[in-house]
Write an enzyme that holds these catalytic residues in place. Structure first.
Site, PDB file in Angstrom:
ATOM      1  N   ASP A   1       2.451 -27.486  -0.501  1.00 12.95           N
ATOM      2  CA  ASP A   1       2.705 -26.794  -1.764  1.00 12.95           C
ATOM      3  C   ASP A   1       2.888 -27.859  -2.829  1.00 12.95           C
ATOM      4  OD1 ASP A   1       2.749 -24.375  -0.359  1.00 12.95           O
ATOM      5  OD2 ASP A   1       4.922 -24.486  -0.054  1.00 12.95           O
TER       6      ASP A   1
ATOM      7  N   ASP B   1       2.813 -13.221   3.766  1.00 14.25           N
ATOM      8  CA  ASP B   1       4.168 -13.762   3.697  1.00 14.25           C
ATOM      9  C   ASP B   1       5.123 -12.707   4.235  1.00 14.25           C
ATOM     10  OD1 ASP B   1       3.250 -16.077   2.523  1.00 14.25           O
ATOM     11  OD2 ASP B   1       3.642 -15.395   0.484  1.00 14.25           O
TER      12      ASP B   1
END
Length: 253
Positions: free
Chosen positions: A130, A11
């Site tokens: 997600d 990330d």
């Protein structure tokens, strides 16, 4: 049988690799290019880079980072974050990415998956999902890095994404993310059984046994993790030898 893949996830925020727990409380994990080079040498099969801020300015910066990654890393890598239209995909692939990952933008406009598949091929398109297991027992999909709930649910959305041309599904369990208690194997097994495209598992890796479970119980095609790799808790060579010793087909250096 195709080899199972081990995929470190990086990330990226403001040009630096960060890692959070359940999408919050981020800490610095190092330079994304150097980490990518290390993972390539260690035997990782692929990498995933996600621009987690994805502002317009950040995407331009991220494109420059993708060029640096492509120049230094010798294994395939996927990039995601802030991809809203074909021009974004074209820019990132031209910079050296092997695949792109779409998440919030695809939920908002599912036609984007079809457009990417038709223009660049379905092998270039990863649909990232997600989802959180809610009190009603349903896996609800979320937008914007887990911030905004939607009226879409994991299994029906995964089916639609496949039908629209996604080449892979990257499912992150928000409940498991950063917990190090294991992957969402029941949901993963259902995805694997119902779909024909590869399933990448994300969220919950904390031990070598969790990776074994995600392949044997979750039937995943690939396992993605971050902190256990970034902070040296599970060395990738040792993990792969452990998996091979337990009957999992993995690529060994």
């Amino acid at each position: 049988m195709l080899a199972k893949r081990i995929i470190p996830c990086l990330d990226v925020k403001d040009g630096t690799t960060v890692k959070g727990v359940q999408f919050i409380n981020f800490r610095n994990a190092g330079d994304p290019v150097e980490l990518g080079k290390q993972y390539s040498l260690m035997g990782a099969d692929e990498l995933v880079y996600l621009d987690i801020t994805a502002s317009h300015e950040g995407r331009r910066t991220f494109t420059d980072l993708v060029r640096r990654i492509a120049a230094e890393v010798s294994i395939p890598f996927t990039v995601g974050g802030g991809i809203h239209e074909l021009a974004d995909v074209e820019r990132l692939l031209a910079a050296g990415a092997d695949k792109v990952s779409v998440n919030s933008s695809a939920l908002r406009r599912p036609e984007l998956i079809t457009e990417i598949a038709e223009r660049f091929g379905r092998q270039e398109c990863v649909c990232a999902i997600d989802a959180r297991l809610e009190d009603d027992g349903q896996w609800r999909c979320y937008l914007n890095g887990g911030r905004i709930p939607t009226d879409r649910y994991l299994f029906e959305w995964a089916h639609e994404a496949q039908e629209r041309g996604a080449g892979e599904i990257l499912f992150t369990s928000m409940n498991h993310d950063g917990s190090k208690h294991g992957f969402a194997n029941e949901a993963l097994a259902r995805l694997s059984d119902e779909l024909t495209i590869p399933i990448i598992a994300s969220g919950g890796a904390g031990s070598r046994e969790h990776f074994l479970d995600v392949f044997t119980k979750g039937h995943a095609d690939a396992a993605l993790a971050a902190s256990v790799f970034h902070f040296g808790e599970i060395p990738i060579p040792a993990l792969k030898h452990y998996l091979a010793d337990n009957g999992i087909n993995v690529r060994l250096i």
